[in-house]
Structure formats: C-alpha cells, structure tokens
Design a protein around this motif. Structure first.
Motif, PDB file in Angstrom:
ATOM      1  N   THR A 196       0.842  -1.212   0.000  1.00 20.68           N
ATOM      2  CA  THR A 196       0.000   0.000   0.000  1.00 20.68           C
ATOM      3  C   THR A 196       0.869   1.252   0.000  1.00 20.68           C
ATOM      4  O   THR A 196       0.608   2.198  -0.753  1.00 20.68           O
ATOM      5  N   VAL A 197       1.902   1.242   0.833  1.00 23.00           N
ATOM      6  CA  VAL A 197       2.799   2.415   0.902  1.00 23.00           C
ATOM      7  C   VAL A 197       3.456   2.661  -0.458  1.00 23.00           C
ATOM      8  O   VAL A 197       3.524   3.802  -0.928  1.00 23.00           O
ATOM      9  N   VAL A 198       3.904   1.605  -1.119  1.00 24.16           N
ATOM     10  CA  VAL A 198       4.555   1.761  -2.432  1.00 24.16           C
ATOM     11  C   VAL A 198       3.591   2.406  -3.426  1.00 24.16           C
ATOM     12  O   VAL A 198       3.925   3.384  -4.104  1.00 24.16           O
ATOM     13  N   GLU A 199       2.360   1.867  -3.510  1.00 22.20           N
ATOM     14  CA  GLU A 199       1.402   2.381  -4.490  1.00 22.20           C
ATOM     15  C   GLU A 199       1.031   3.835  -4.195  1.00 22.20           C
ATOM     16  O   GLU A 199       0.938   4.659  -5.104  1.00 22.20           O
ATOM     17  N   MET A 200       0.833   4.129  -2.919  1.00 23.32           N
ATOM     18  CA  MET A 200       0.470   5.508  -2.554  1.00 23.32           C
ATOM     19  C   MET A 200       1.644   6.452  -2.796  1.00 23.32           C
ATOM     20  O   MET A 200       1.479   7.572  -3.275  1.00 23.32           O
ATOM     21  N   ASN A 201       2.851   5.986  -2.473  1.00 19.47           N
ATOM     22  CA  ASN A 201       4.052   6.798  -2.694  1.00 19.47           C
ATOM     23  C   ASN A 201       4.243   7.160  -4.171  1.00 19.47           C
ATOM     24  O   ASN A 201       4.655   8.269  -4.501  1.00 19.47           O
ATOM     25  N   LYS A 202       3.947   6.184  -5.043  1.00 24.81           N
ATOM     26  CA  LYS A 202       4.128   6.433  -6.481  1.00 24.81           C
ATOM     27  C   LYS A 202       3.235   7.586  -6.925  1.00 24.81           C
ATOM     28  O   LYS A 202       3.655   8.474  -7.659  1.00 24.81           O
ATOM     29  N   LYS A 203       1.996   7.571  -6.446  1.00 25.01           N
ATOM     30  CA  LYS A 203       1.058   8.647  -6.782  1.00 25.01           C
ATOM     31  C   LYS A 203       1.514   9.959  -6.147  1.00 25.01           C
ATOM     32  O   LYS A 203       1.465  11.018  -6.756  1.00 25.01           O
ATOM     33  N   TYR A 204       1.958   9.848  -4.902  1.00 20.52           N
ATOM     34  CA  TYR A 204       2.343  11.040  -4.131  1.00 20.52           C
ATOM     35  C   TYR A 204       3.525  11.766  -4.785  1.00 20.52           C
ATOM     36  O   TYR A 204       3.490  12.970  -5.005  1.00 20.52           O
ATOM     37  N   PHE A 205       4.568  11.010  -5.126  1.00 18.80           N
ATOM     38  CA  PHE A 205       5.744  11.619  -5.749  1.00 18.80           C
ATOM     39  C   PHE A 205       5.404  12.229  -7.100  1.00 18.80           C
ATOM     40  O   PHE A 205       5.995  13.213  -7.518  1.00 18.80           O
ATOM     41  N   SER A 206       4.450  11.599  -7.821  1.00 16.95           N
ATOM     42  CA  SER A 206       4.092  12.105  -9.146  1.00 16.95           C
ATOM     43  C   SER A 206       3.149  13.288  -9.083  1.00 16.95           C
ATOM     44  O   SER A 206       2.847  13.894 -10.101  1.00 16.95           O
ATOM     45  N   GLY A 207       2.615  13.587  -7.901  1.00 17.67           N
ATOM     46  CA  GLY A 207       1.767  14.775  -7.768  1.00 17.67           C
ATOM     47  C   GLY A 207       0.285  14.486  -7.692  1.00 17.67           C
ATOM     48  O   GLY A 207      -0.530  15.405  -7.814  1.00 17.67           O
ATOM     49  N   TYR A 208      -0.093  13.223  -7.541  1.00 15.76           N
ATOM     50  CA  TYR A 208      -1.528  12.908  -7.446  1.00 15.76           C
ATOM     51  C   TYR A 208      -1.871  12.569  -6.005  1.00 15.76           C
ATOM     52  O   TYR A 208      -1.202  11.766  -5.369  1.00 15.76           O
ATOM     53  N   ARG A 209      -2.904  13.199  -5.472  1.00 16.50           N
ATOM     54  CA  ARG A 209      -3.277  13.006  -4.079  1.00 16.50           C
ATOM     55  C   ARG A 209      -4.774  12.725  -3.971  1.00 16.50           C
ATOM     56  O   ARG A 209      -5.456  12.505  -4.957  1.00 16.50           O
ATOM     57  N   ASN A 210      -5.283  12.857  -2.793  1.00 16.77           N
ATOM     58  CA  ASN A 210      -6.705  12.762  -2.463  1.00 16.77           C
ATOM     59  C   ASN A 210      -7.474  11.707  -3.272  1.00 16.77           C
ATOM     60  O   ASN A 210      -7.334  10.521  -2.990  1.00 16.77           O
ATOM     61  N   GLU A 211      -8.223  12.152  -4.319  1.00 14.08           N
ATOM     62  CA  GLU A 211      -9.061  11.211  -5.069  1.00 14.08           C
ATOM     63  C   GLU A 211      -8.231  10.028  -5.579  1.00 14.08           C
ATOM     64  O   GLU A 211      -8.639   8.880  -5.480  1.00 14.08           O
ATOM     65  N   LEU A 261      -5.692   8.758  -4.388  1.00  8.38           N
ATOM     66  CA  LEU A 261      -5.234   7.869  -3.326  1.00  8.38           C
ATOM     67  C   LEU A 261      -6.388   7.113  -2.678  1.00  8.38           C
ATOM     68  O   LEU A 261      -6.171   6.135  -1.984  1.00  8.38           O
ATOM     69  N   LYS A 262      -7.630   7.574  -2.951  1.00  5.16           N
ATOM     70  CA  LYS A 262      -8.785   6.983  -2.252  1.00  5.16           C
ATOM     71  C   LYS A 262      -8.944   5.488  -2.522  1.00  5.16           C
ATOM     72  O   LYS A 262      -9.412   4.746  -1.660  1.00  5.16           O
ATOM     73  N   GLU A 263      -8.537   5.056  -3.733  1.00 13.64           N
ATOM     74  CA  GLU A 263      -8.690   3.625  -4.042  1.00 13.64           C
ATOM     75  C   GLU A 263      -7.882   2.756  -3.073  1.00 13.64           C
ATOM     76  O   GLU A 263      -8.212   1.604  -2.823  1.00 13.64           O
ATOM     77  N   TYR A 264      -6.829   3.367  -2.495  1.00 12.88           N
ATOM     78  CA  TYR A 264      -5.987   2.571  -1.591  1.00 12.88           C
ATOM     79  C   TYR A 264      -6.551   2.530  -0.171  1.00 12.88           C
ATOM     80  O   TYR A 264      -6.110   1.736   0.646  1.00 12.88           O
ATOM     81  N   ILE A 265      -7.537   3.400   0.089  1.00 11.01           N
ATOM     82  CA  ILE A 265      -8.133   3.419   1.426  1.00 11.01           C
ATOM     83  C   ILE A 265      -8.867   2.098   1.697  1.00 11.01           C
ATOM     84  O   ILE A 265      -8.994   1.650   2.819  1.00 11.01           O
ATOM     85  N   GLU A 266      -9.323   1.496   0.597  1.00 15.18           N
ATOM     86  CA  GLU A 266     -10.017   0.208   0.715  1.00 15.18           C
ATOM     87  C   GLU A 266      -9.039  -0.948   0.915  1.00 15.18           C
ATOM     88  O   GLU A 266      -9.447  -2.055   1.258  1.00 15.18           O
ATOM     89  N   SER A 267      -7.757  -0.723   0.653  1.00 18.02           N
ATOM     90  CA  SER A 267      -6.796  -1.838   0.670  1.00 18.02           C
ATOM     91  C   SER A 267      -6.580  -2.379   2.083  1.00 18.02           C
ATOM     92  O   SER A 267      -6.758  -1.665   3.077  1.00 18.02           O
ATOM     93  N   GLU A 268      -6.151  -3.642   2.119  1.00 16.82           N
ATOM     94  CA  GLU A 268      -5.913  -4.298   3.411  1.00 16.82           C
ATOM     95  C   GLU A 268      -4.781  -3.586   4.164  1.00 16.82           C
ATOM     96  O   GLU A 268      -4.861  -3.372   5.372  1.00 16.82           O
ATOM     97  N   GLY A 269      -3.775  -3.191   3.400  1.00 16.35           N
ATOM     98  CA  GLY A 269      -2.623  -2.519   4.015  1.00 16.35           C
ATOM     99  C   GLY A 269      -3.036  -1.231   4.726  1.00 16.35           C
ATOM    100  O   GLY A 269      -2.576  -0.941   5.832  1.00 16.35           O
TER     101      GLY A 269
END
Ligand SMILES: [Fe+2]
Length: 435
Positions: free
Chosen positions: A375-390, A392-400
C-alpha cells in the motif's frame, strides 16, 4: 583613391560596430493575443560519466540516493531533444544543476545548455544548495569514492554568464539573485535562496528582500509581470517534511510577495511534485508555489508554464518518454529500453527503503507487513508524481491501509495520513487567471 576608399570603408565599419554596441538589446513584447511557453527543469543533479565507473562502490552509492544518478545525462538528452522539437521560449532551471557541485559536472552541464540555447530558447539558471562550495563533490575511481574540486560563487556566475547573469538588469549585492527581462511585459526574478552553501536550508535576508521590492518597483513602472524562480520552497509542501525545504523566514518572504503582487513562484528542492497556494487575509491576493519534481526522480517529469497577458498562467507536467527515446536513438541499455519497469523497481528499492525499515519494526505478521508495504509503495508512487486525495482513495479500501489505520501513532501512520490530506487533488495541472 583606392587608399581613401579603404579608409572610408574602415571608418564606416567602426561607426556601424560602435552604434551596434551602444544600441540597447531589443526586448520583445508579448502581445495581448499571444502566449509564451516556458519549461521548468528542476534539480537535474547532472553527473558526468567521466566521474563514474562500473565499480561496486559506485553501484552501492546509486542505491543510497533518491535520484537515478546513472542516467542524469540521458534525462537531459531527452529534455534537449524536446527543446529542439518544441522550441519553448524560455527554459528555467531552479537549482541543483549538478551532483554535488563538481567543476567537471558544471562545465559539462554548461555545454548542454549551450546546445539547448542554440535553438533560440532563452535559458536562465540559479544555484541550488548542491552547486557551490560543496566539499562532498565526488567521483569514483578504482573502486573508491574520491573527492574532487567544487566551484565558488564567482565561478558559478562566470560559467553561467550566458544563462541569465550576463543579461541581468539588476543583481543583488548579497546573493547570486538577479532580475532578467526576457520580455518587456514579463520579467524573471531568479532568487539564490541557499542560506549557507552547501547546507540544505534556505533563507532570504532582509537586504535581499529590500532589493526584491526595488525590482518590483522597476517592473511596475513598465507594467511588467514578475515570475519568481527559486530553489527552496516558499510554502510547506508536506506536513512532515518541510524543515530545510521551505525557506526559514517564509512568513516575511510571503508578506513581501503579497505586498508586491507576486502570483507565481517556481521552485524545486523537495523532489516531489506539489502545488500550494496562500491567500492574504487582508488583501485577498493569492501566491502559488509550484514545486516541480526532480528530473532524475520518479516520475521523471518537467514542468511547462504558458503565459498569456489575456488568459493568465497554465501549468502542467510532461513526463519523459525514456523507452521511446531509447528505441528511436538505438540505445542498447536494457534498463532504458524497459524503463517503466526499471524505474518502478528503482522507486521501490530506493525511495521506499526508509518506509520498509519503519514497517519492519512494527509488531505485525510478515504477511501484514507485506500488505502495508504494498500500500505504501502504491500511494508513494502517486504522491511523488503529484496525485493526491481522489487518486489515493482507491488505496483506502486496501488491506494494508486498514492495518495502518488500526496501528497506534507511528511514522508510517502519520506519513500515510499526511498524503491524503492535501490542498490539491492534482498537483500536475493549474490555471491561474490574470489579476
Ligand atoms: Fe535537489
């Protein structure tokens, strides 16, 4: 008779050369229905191949940094290619031009700028904290990390005289900051914000702030807009990582920028893609700090800003297409030919290493730790590229994510929650209307 004609010819030539030298440089005007196009290439950290080898020491060093040092030259080759194809009007480099300020890196970087400029693009640079008086200027030889020469402030100005310093209409007495006038109605305030080279922190002292006010008065007299370019950030781009990234005295700097009506600040330094804004409670004036991510850092992109006197500013990022470039230029390096896969692996190994360490210390089963790390890896990839909030929301459902939520207060929890609560959902696009 022949002799008289020759003398007259020489006199005419001298007169012509003298008047040409005295004539002020013609500065074009951006008309109301025109727009100009600017690229922002942040933190390229160029490292010459002359300073590297294939030794184990160099390979180990590559694993310790967030940027892909091995290919800094290739990334700049691609930018150069795009400048030649698209011919932007201006390219700005907001500092950290080189890896640790080695003289060899600066001299080779300047040669690259010369080629970029040959297409007619105007180029402006300012130094970053890595570029000057860096006692960690290094090279690799015989499986050893060795120290090499850096450059001082005077040498920086000399090397980059054709990339801003030579055409400055005003220079700050205390720093390497300068004011440039590429267009009659659009000026660039290029700020040197490093507090004490090569320490990472940033600061703008009182005298420089006074000089900035005088620059704005000059611009107002000619009805010109000013864009600020600086290495350090004006605003905090993260709740956790801001110390030594945001200029120490950002409240006074912010007040000055509000007072003089600065709308756009282009910065780098933090190596992530992020846009923040601040609106003055008293006047309602808004200033935007657009931090473009570092070119050799995932997601390997640069910024593009267009300005039109009638429409205002439009910013977007452009991601390098490394695989296409490698294919078209017959490069044989497998990492470049399958760059998307390689850069993802590099991202997981280098940029997520710190997070892996923190997760390892948590009281969780190995399977749970793996879920959290995914989960951290996937969220980090979005974060570093400049995508946040919406995004990242798909990862809120993740088990991690669910596991992280259930943890007590810890770095990983604070980090993940900090990524979600952002001012902007998309930090790769912005429209700023004209004042
Ligand atoms: Fe940097």
């Amino acid at each position: 008779m022949k002799k008289t004609s020759a003398v007259i010819g020489i006199l005419v030539l001298i007169f012509f050369l003298a008047t040409a030298c005295l004539k002020p440089r013609e500065v074009p005007m951006i008309s109301i229905d025109e727009s100009i196009n600017m690229y922002i290439v942040a933190d390229p950290h160029y490292m010459s191949e002359k300073l590297t080898d294939d030794s184990k020491t160099f390979i180990n060093y590559l694993d310790t940094v967030d940027r892909m040092m091995k290919y800094t030259g290739v990334f700049l080759d691609i930018v150069e290619d795009e400048i030649k194809k698209n011919q932007p009007d201006i390219v700005v480099f907001p500092g950290d031009l080189t890896n640790n300020g080695s003289r060899v890196n600066h001299l080779e970087f300047e040669k690259r700028l010369e080629r970029m400029k040959s297409t007619g693009t105007k180029i402006y640079v300012v130094p970053g904290n890595h570029d000057i008086n860096n006692e960690k200027a290094l090279y690799f030889k015989d499986d050893q990390l060795q120290l090499t020469e850096s450059i001082n402030e005077d040498e920086f100005v000399k090397i980059y005289k054709d990339y801003g310093y030579g055409e400055a209409i005003s220079r700050d007495e205390n720093t390497l900051s300068y004011l440039a006038k590429p267009y009659k109605n659009l000026w660039l305030l290029m700020l040197d914000t490093t507090k004490d080279y090569p320490e990472p922190g940033g600061y703008i002292n009182r005298d420089t702030l006074n000089w900035i006010v005088s620059c704005s008065e000059m611009a107002k007299e000619e009805d010109a807009e000013i864009i600020v370019v600086m290495h350090h950030n004006l605003l905090d781009h993260s709740d956790i990582i801001w110390e030594d990234y945001t200029v120490d005295n950002n409240t006074s700097v912010l007040n000055t920028f509000h007072e003089i009506g600065i709308q756009v600040v282009l910065s780098g330094h933090i190596h992530i893609q992020d846009i923040k804004s601040h609106t003055s409670v008293e006047t309602g004036h808004t200033v935007y700090d657009i931090a473009t991510s570092s070119l050799p850092v995932y997601n390997h992109q640069y910024g593009q800003l267009t300005y039109s006197p009638s429409k205002g500013y439009d910013y977007q990022t452009i991601k390098l297409n490394v695989e296409k470039y490698a294919l078209e230029n017959n490069l044989k390096d497998e990492n470049l030919l399958s760059f998307n896969k390689y850069s993802e692996e590099f991202f997981i190994n280098n940029l997520c290493r710190k997070h892996k360490e923190s997760i390892r210390l948590l009281e969780l089963s190995d399977e749970e730790k793996q879920e959290v790390f995914n989960t951290v890896v996937e969220m980090n990839k979005k974060y570093f590229s400049g995508y946040r909030n919406e995004a990242l929301k798909e990862y809120i459902e993740s088990e991690g994510f669910q596991i992280v939520e259930g943890l007590g207060e810890c770095f990983i929890q604070e980090y993940i929650m900090g990524m979600i609560k952002d001012q902007n959902a998309d930090n790769n696009k912005l429209h700023i209307p004209i004042k």
